[in-house]
Design an enzyme around this catalytic site. Structure first.
Site, PDB file in Angstrom:
ATOM      1  CE  LYS A 104      -3.190   2.641   2.675  1.00 31.73           C
ATOM      2  NZ  LYS A 104      -3.784   2.910   3.972  1.00 31.73           N
TER       3      LYS A 104
ATOM      4  N   GLY B 149      -4.288  -1.334   5.283  1.00 30.42           N
ATOM      5  CA  GLY B 149      -3.580  -2.506   4.756  1.00 30.42           C
ATOM      6  C   GLY B 149      -4.240  -3.819   5.182  1.00 30.42           C
ATOM      7  NE  ARG B 150      -5.419  -3.048  11.502  1.00 33.66           N
ATOM      8  CZ  ARG B 150      -4.718  -1.924  11.539  1.00 33.66           C
ATOM      9  NH1 ARG B 150      -3.603  -1.824  10.848  1.00 33.66           N
ATOM     10  NH2 ARG B 150      -5.124  -0.905  12.260  1.00 33.66           N
TER      11      ARG B 150
ATOM     12  CD  GLU C 170      -0.768  -4.020  11.777  1.00 37.99           C
ATOM     13  OE1 GLU C 170      -1.547  -3.837  10.820  1.00 37.99           O
ATOM     14  OE2 GLU C 170       0.428  -4.289  11.603  1.00 37.99           O
TER      15      GLU C 170
ATOM     16  CE  LYS D  93       6.121  -0.741   8.974  1.00 35.67           C
ATOM     17  NZ  LYS D  93       5.082  -0.151   8.149  1.00 35.67           N
TER      18      LYS D  93
ATOM     19  CG  HIS E 292      -4.202 -34.563  18.684  1.00 35.69           C
ATOM     20  ND1 HIS E 292      -4.349 -35.740  19.360  1.00 35.69           N
ATOM     21  CD2 HIS E 292      -5.249 -34.483  17.828  1.00 35.69           C
ATOM     22  CE1 HIS E 292      -5.433 -36.371  18.915  1.00 35.69           C
ATOM     23  NE2 HIS E 292      -5.990 -35.622  17.984  1.00 35.69           N
TER      24      HIS E 292
ATOM     25  CD  GLU F 186       9.767  -6.066   6.524  1.00 34.88           C
ATOM     26  OE1 GLU F 186       9.523  -4.920   6.053  1.00 34.88           O
ATOM     27  OE2 GLU F 186       9.686  -6.336   7.728  1.00 34.88           O
TER      28      GLU F 186
HETATM   29  O1  F6P Z   1       3.803  -3.013   9.626  1.00 34.24           O
HETATM   30  C1  F6P Z   1       2.473  -2.761   9.604  1.00 34.24           C
HETATM   31  C2  F6P Z   1       1.926  -2.611   8.219  1.00 34.24           C
HETATM   32  O2  F6P Z   1       1.799  -1.260   7.945  1.00 34.24           O
HETATM   33  C3  F6P Z   1       0.623  -3.348   8.084  1.00 34.24           C
HETATM   34  O3  F6P Z   1      -0.429  -2.643   8.601  1.00 34.24           O
HETATM   35  C4  F6P Z   1       0.586  -3.574   6.626  1.00 34.24           C
HETATM   36  O4  F6P Z   1      -0.362  -4.530   6.273  1.00 34.24           O
HETATM   37  C5  F6P Z   1       2.004  -3.977   6.355  1.00 34.24           C
HETATM   38  O5  F6P Z   1       2.770  -3.182   7.220  1.00 34.24           O
HETATM   39  C6  F6P Z   1       2.461  -3.810   4.934  1.00 34.24           C
HETATM   40  O6  F6P Z   1       2.372  -2.474   4.514  1.00 34.24           O
HETATM   41  P1  F6P Z   1       2.418  -2.083   2.983  1.00 34.24           P
HETATM   42  O7  F6P Z   1       1.238  -2.706   2.311  1.00 34.24           O
HETATM   43  O8  F6P Z   1       2.374  -0.587   2.943  1.00 34.24           O
HETATM   44  O9  F6P Z   1       3.693  -2.623   2.408  1.00 34.24           O
END
Ligand code: F6P
Length: 502
Positions: free
Chosen positions: A206, A266-267, A352, A486, A383, A212
């Site tokens: 987003k 995002g979520r 979150e 971050k 289990h 990452e």
């Molecule tokens: O680290 C939290 C977050 O902002 C989440 O809310 C989100 O889903 C994820 O990182 C990835 O963010 P992006 O879609 O901006 O890469």
């Protein structure tokens, strides 16, 4: 508005809890004989049974009062109509508009967003149809068959969970992979199975600044250039983002960018182009069924009185246990292997959203907000952690998710057995064999595992979370704590590299 813990409903609930705390679920079962504790949303293929809870008609009436004192109905309207419910980021949270199958206009700053949403549906449809028909070609002229989603958190968990849950609907000739971790082990492992000539990367972020995702993107690009020895690799990379300009700077062409909007969290983005990989797998028609399931849950949420409203009841019961019984954990246990990734998905959505200690007015809360959400798939969970649920000293309210069609007889028998024992216990001569019972839980049934029922199920949890955030007066749509980590990681990384003389 009065302080929450000083409000009338809160105090009445505290008093009510004192009367309830020594009741057993067996007693309540008899007392509640005529109390209808199943609510079905037929069209969406979903139903809630909440009979095994410390909940009488009186409890529900008081929880309803709590919701009314906190103007829940006004808050629901605010959410759906695009008001600025994400207060710290000054924007709406309009995930419901992404599944607004009525197409009625929804305005953000005076602009109707529905035509924009439909344009992205069209773009996803055309693109996915091409790939599904093997007409989308890579640099060598061969069709794309491997689709790698690079993204993390909300840009991965939703499509990954759904793709597994709906794998029966997946087009046979396509392979899907998900890469998220900063540890390059994951992408290297994935690339071993992919032929560059036939591989498409969906770079999903987003913000388009998640470390990452950008690192994995650069590894993928390098791999593509190196192994292909070609430069015309544009067709192999598409982006999903609300930061279109940033994606362009990273080399993506406009036609390869699938937009989403700042007002989709995002979520909460599973309903958007974030699910492009899923759409390629199952087709746009099935994806629209998924949206329809959520749309039906939205209608139910907006139109149904609190005491018959599935997300409202689940939200209020969560508050009842968290704040009045002081139970601070909840397990979600689907009795279906296809839903194995659901607990992980809900964990991000819930934790979150509700992991907040500052109220919307800037003051710290003086009550618990949110509990630990975790879980696992039945019968495997029996289990591993059910011993703790059955005889442990911590009470863990559970949601069992039970599909009524599919590989079900054995699964259903096991789920119902767990429900019965958790609620009513088991007597025995030896103390170590006694199961006390009185462990509350819900059973959410799905007519079948299909796009529509899953759409309704996920929207149900989104709304449950929203209900809780309204009562607790916190922002369910920001995640400032995560942002700080971050930044600090980047500073530490620089220090480490400097120390190594890099
Ligand atoms: O680290 C939290 C977050 O902002 C989440 O809310 C989100 O889903 C994820 O990182 C990835 O963010 P992006 O879609 O901006 O890469």
């Amino acid at each position: 508005m009065k302080k929450l813990i000083k409000s009338k409903a809160w105090k009445l609930l505290q008093r009510h809890q004192q009367k309830m705390q020594n009741k057993t679920l067996r007693e309540l079962k008899t007392e509640n004989y005529n109390f209808l504790q199943t609510i079905e949303l037929k069209e969406a293929g979903i139903a809630l049974n909440f009979a095994h809870n410390f909940c009488t008609q009186k409890t529900l009436a008081l929880l309803d009062q709590l919701a009314k004192e906190n103007r829940l109905q006004v808050a629901i309207q605010a959410l759906i109509s695009g008001a600025e419910v994400n207060r710290t980021e000054h924007r709406p949270a309009l995930h419901t508009s992404l599944r607004n199958m009525s197409l009625d206009p929804i305005y953000v700053n005076g602009h109707n967003v529905m035509p924009d949403i439909q344009a992205v549906w069209d773009k996803m449809q055309k693109f996915s149809d091409l790939i599904r028909a093997q007409k989308y070609l890579g640099y060598s002229g061969e069709p794309i068959v491997n689709i790698v989603n690079i993204g993390i958190g909300g840009s991965e968990l939703g499509p990954k969970m759904m793709l597994y849950a709906l794998k029966e609907l997946k087009t046979a000739n396509l392979n899907f992979y998900f890469v998220s971790n900063l540890d390059p082990e994951q992408i290297h492992e994935c690339l071993k199975s992919c032929d560059p000539k036939k591989t498409l990367f969906i770079v999903s972020s987003k913000s388009f600044e998640t470390h990452e995702t950008l690192v994995n993107y650069s590894i993928a690009k390098e791999w593509m250039l190196k192994t292909s020895g070609e430069n015309n690799i544009e067709n192999h990379f598409v982006a999903v983002t609300s930061a279109v300009e940033k994606a362009k700077v990273q080399g993506f062409k406009q036609e390869h960018i699938f937009p989403l909007w700042s007002w989709v969290g995002g979520r909460y983005s599973i309903w958007s182009a974030t699910s492009l990989g899923l759409v390629i797998a199952i087709g746009m028609q099935n994806f629209k069924e998924f949206l329809t399931g959520a749309f039906l849950m939205d209608r139910h949420f907006i139109e149904t009185p609190n005491t018959r409203n599935i997300p409202v009841i689940l939200g209020l019961l969560g508050i009842w246990y968290n704040n009045f019984y002081n139970w601070n954990t909840q397990a979600v246990i689907p009795y279906a292997q296809l839903l194995v990734l659901l607990p992980e998905y809900l964990q991000q959505l819930h934790m979150e959203s509700l992991g907040k200690h500052i109220k919307n007015n800037g003051q710290p809360v003086d009550y618990a907000t949110g509990y630990v959400l975790w879980g696992g798939v039945g019968t495997n969970s029996q289990h591993s952690f059910h011993q703790f649920l059955l005889q442990g000293t911590t009470i863990v309210p559970c949601d069992f998710i039970l599909p009524l069609q599919g590989e079900t007889d054995e699964m259903m028998a096991n789920c119902l057995a767990q429900s019965e024992i958790l609620a009513y216990g088991h007597g025995a001569h030896s103390p170590h064999k006694i199961i006390e019972g009185n462990r509350p839980h819900n059973i959410i049934t799905l007519n079948a595992i299909n796009p529509r029922s899953l759409g309704a199920l996920i929207a149900l949890y989104e709304h449950k979370i929203y209900v809780q955030s309204i009562i607790w007066r916190i922002d369910a749509f920001d995640q400032w704590g995560v942002q700080q980590g971050k930044k600090l990681a980047q500073r530490i990384l620089q220090l480490l590299r400097r120390r190594r003389g890099e």
